[in-house]
Design an enzyme around this catalytic site. Sequence first.
Site, PDB file in Angstrom:
ATOM      1  N   TYR A   1     -10.296  15.554   1.310  1.00  0.00           N
ATOM      2  CA  TYR A   1     -10.804  15.045   0.036  1.00  0.00           C
ATOM      3  C   TYR A   1     -12.253  15.492  -0.105  1.00  0.00           C
ATOM      4  O   TYR A   1     -12.868  15.966   0.861  1.00  0.00           O
ATOM      5  CB  TYR A   1     -10.728  13.519   0.006  1.00  0.00           C
ATOM      6  CG  TYR A   1      -9.372  12.964  -0.367  1.00  0.00           C
ATOM      7  CD1 TYR A   1      -8.607  13.524  -1.375  1.00  0.00           C
ATOM      8  CD2 TYR A   1      -8.861  11.843   0.299  1.00  0.00           C
ATOM      9  CE1 TYR A   1      -7.370  12.996  -1.712  1.00  0.00           C
ATOM     10  CE2 TYR A   1      -7.621  11.315  -0.036  1.00  0.00           C
ATOM     11  CZ  TYR A   1      -6.886  11.898  -1.053  1.00  0.00           C
ATOM     12  OH  TYR A   1      -5.660  11.378  -1.391  1.00  0.00           O
TER      13      TYR A   1
ATOM     14  N   ARG B   1      -3.920   0.945  -8.932  1.00  0.00           N
ATOM     15  CA  ARG B   1      -2.592   0.584  -8.420  1.00  0.00           C
ATOM     16  C   ARG B   1      -2.541  -0.934  -8.329  1.00  0.00           C
ATOM     17  O   ARG B   1      -3.190  -1.538  -7.454  1.00  0.00           O
ATOM     18  CB  ARG B   1      -2.353   1.224  -7.055  1.00  0.00           C
ATOM     19  CG  ARG B   1      -2.420   2.733  -7.108  1.00  0.00           C
ATOM     20  CD  ARG B   1      -2.068   3.395  -5.808  1.00  0.00           C
ATOM     21  NE  ARG B   1      -2.555   4.772  -5.830  1.00  0.00           N
ATOM     22  CZ  ARG B   1      -3.320   5.327  -4.888  1.00  0.00           C
ATOM     23  NH1 ARG B   1      -3.664   4.650  -3.813  1.00  0.00           N
ATOM     24  NH2 ARG B   1      -3.742   6.563  -5.007  1.00  0.00           N
TER      25      ARG B   1
ATOM     26  N   TYR C   1       0.840  -1.203   0.000  1.00  0.00           N
ATOM     27  CA  TYR C   1       0.000   0.000   0.000  1.00  0.00           C
ATOM     28  C   TYR C   1       0.879   1.259   0.000  1.00  0.00           C
ATOM     29  O   TYR C   1       0.627   2.224  -0.723  1.00  0.00           O
ATOM     30  CB  TYR C   1      -0.918  -0.029   1.220  1.00  0.00           C
ATOM     31  CG  TYR C   1      -1.568   1.291   1.546  1.00  0.00           C
ATOM     32  CD1 TYR C   1      -2.489   1.870   0.668  1.00  0.00           C
ATOM     33  CD2 TYR C   1      -1.255   1.974   2.722  1.00  0.00           C
ATOM     34  CE1 TYR C   1      -3.070   3.096   0.965  1.00  0.00           C
ATOM     35  CE2 TYR C   1      -1.841   3.187   3.030  1.00  0.00           C
ATOM     36  CZ  TYR C   1      -2.747   3.746   2.147  1.00  0.00           C
ATOM     37  OH  TYR C   1      -3.312   4.953   2.443  1.00  0.00           O
TER      38      TYR C   1
ATOM     39  N   GLN D   1      -5.623  17.721   5.847  1.00  0.00           N
ATOM     40  CA  GLN D   1      -5.912  17.634   4.402  1.00  0.00           C
ATOM     41  C   GLN D   1      -7.320  17.102   4.153  1.00  0.00           C
ATOM     42  O   GLN D   1      -7.791  16.225   4.878  1.00  0.00           O
ATOM     43  CB  GLN D   1      -4.867  16.710   3.748  1.00  0.00           C
ATOM     44  CG  GLN D   1      -5.120  16.368   2.302  1.00  0.00           C
ATOM     45  CD  GLN D   1      -5.868  15.051   2.119  1.00  0.00           C
ATOM     46  OE1 GLN D   1      -5.761  14.164   2.967  1.00  0.00           O
ATOM     47  NE2 GLN D   1      -6.630  14.924   1.046  1.00  0.00           N
TER      48      GLN D   1
ATOM     49  N   LYS E   1      -3.264  21.322  -3.061  1.00  0.00           N
ATOM     50  CA  LYS E   1      -2.274  20.244  -3.263  1.00  0.00           C
ATOM     51  C   LYS E   1      -2.521  19.478  -4.555  1.00  0.00           C
ATOM     52  O   LYS E   1      -3.667  19.196  -4.913  1.00  0.00           O
ATOM     53  CB  LYS E   1      -2.346  19.266  -2.089  1.00  0.00           C
ATOM     54  CG  LYS E   1      -1.466  18.030  -2.236  1.00  0.00           C
ATOM     55  CD  LYS E   1      -1.444  17.188  -0.974  1.00  0.00           C
ATOM     56  CE  LYS E   1      -0.427  16.066  -1.046  1.00  0.00           C
ATOM     57  NZ  LYS E   1      -0.928  14.857  -1.681  1.00  0.00           N
TER      58      LYS E   1
ATOM     59  N   HIS F   1       1.364  13.369  -6.366  1.00  0.00           N
ATOM     60  CA  HIS F   1       0.834  12.378  -5.427  1.00  0.00           C
ATOM     61  C   HIS F   1       1.818  11.222  -5.247  1.00  0.00           C
ATOM     62  O   HIS F   1       1.428  10.076  -5.010  1.00  0.00           O
ATOM     63  CB  HIS F   1      -0.519  11.863  -5.929  1.00  0.00           C
ATOM     64  CG  HIS F   1      -1.540  11.612  -4.848  1.00  0.00           C
ATOM     65  ND1 HIS F   1      -2.543  12.499  -4.536  1.00  0.00           N
ATOM     66  CD2 HIS F   1      -1.727  10.563  -4.013  1.00  0.00           C
ATOM     67  CE1 HIS F   1      -3.291  11.998  -3.555  1.00  0.00           C
ATOM     68  NE2 HIS F   1      -2.816  10.835  -3.218  1.00  0.00           N
TER      69      HIS F   1
END
Length: 399
Positions: free
Chosen positions: A142, A179, A36, A140, A266, A290
């Site tokens: 989202y 990923r 991860y 931060q 960001k 990222h």
Amino acid sequence: MSMSDARKAEWSLKYPTIEDLRLRGRRRTPRFAFDYVDGAVGASELNMVRNAEALDAIEIVPRYGSVNFTANTEVELFGETYAMPVAIAPMGIPSLVLPNGEEVMARAAQAHRFPLALGCVAGATVERIAELAPDNLWFQLYRQPANELAVDMDLVRRAGDVGVKVLIVTLDVPSRAKRPRERRDRLVIPYSHSVRTVTEALKHPTWLMAYLRHGMRPFANYRPYAGENASDKDVIEFVRRETVGAFTWDEVAQFRDAWPGPLVVKGLLHPGDAERAVSIGADGIEVSNHGGRQLEAAPPAIDCLPAVVDAIGGRAKILFDSGIRSGIDVVRAMALGADFTLAGRAFMYGLCALGEEGPEYVASFFQDEIAVAMRQIGVQTYAELRDLDIRHPGAFNFG
Ligand SMILES: Cc1cc2nc3c(=O)[nH]c(=O)nc-3n(C[C@H](O)[C@H](O)[C@H](O)COP(=O)(O)O)c2cc1C
């Protein structure tokens, strides 16, 4: 408790590079957790590889003969003074790597006087982390678009209530990245334990003990919004359902209005996007891809940094992340015009390799390497770095 100097010295012999921590971390951490952290987008994870290569390619010509001095690694940002220009980048779930990982990072940030940017999807609440790192906490966000961003706006209120210094809104996750390692490890939502995850956990007793001792609180910040008596599964499902797309500029403007403190946008690479963020009133731009986790074809973030610095011309602070693995990488970014940097995986590898003492060791590692690099180059302050001769072969030409 802060790490002893003897311990630090011992580890600086055993783990003189972040790669040493990465290799030890790989052995000590269940595979799903290590992958991860270590994985990236795309079949060959090339974007992550290129980030490191692009930083490596930057050359700085040193100047010699000035008097001997102690380099000053301290830096001021948004009115706060930090021991060094490195923050722990916002990362989803440190507690997957070490249950209570967020708390460990918070203690390191407070002890070492550098910022921890807590991710909204972390495994500890912003209130708890603010108790541990009251002077050094950033937060931060989202995007949860429902009810005119009601959840995000409440998170902003909570962050303000506990004294968070800087709010970061992330723009570079408009869709879920593929990923491959996360898929192979079945680290997907809806999540359910597979034989493989259970076996991996059993094979790593240190991790398992920490898990049994601290438990895991997935997406802890969201528990109040997922309904009364929500189970872990309900909270996970809530976050999966509600987290959609990336903020639009209009939405960024709403956070500008709602948040009285410094606001950082960001995940930008294009100077035009940076310009847009500044026109809305952003105080900082975080140039980042990222860490190679979103778009495989994106350029290395460091290659976009000079164009963003030029475009913004001092109207906002420029932060940089993606690929930092050493003090000289930090110095390279500062020499190209960054005002501050963030490192993600480096701190996670510390957590994987050294457990509770990992993040603090990584902090002292960066600080020592930055000081050595500055002395070696012949500068006493970061401002002097800008006057040096630098070769940056990959600098992106936006013409
Ligand atoms: C395991 C992991 C989880 C991450 N989660 C988030 C996140 O929740 N929010 C965010 O804005 N960035 C997230 N990032 C990106 C980091 O903030 C940062 O941009 C990146 O790690 C920098 O690259 P580096 O790992 O090479 O230092 C994550 C990165 C990693 C490695």
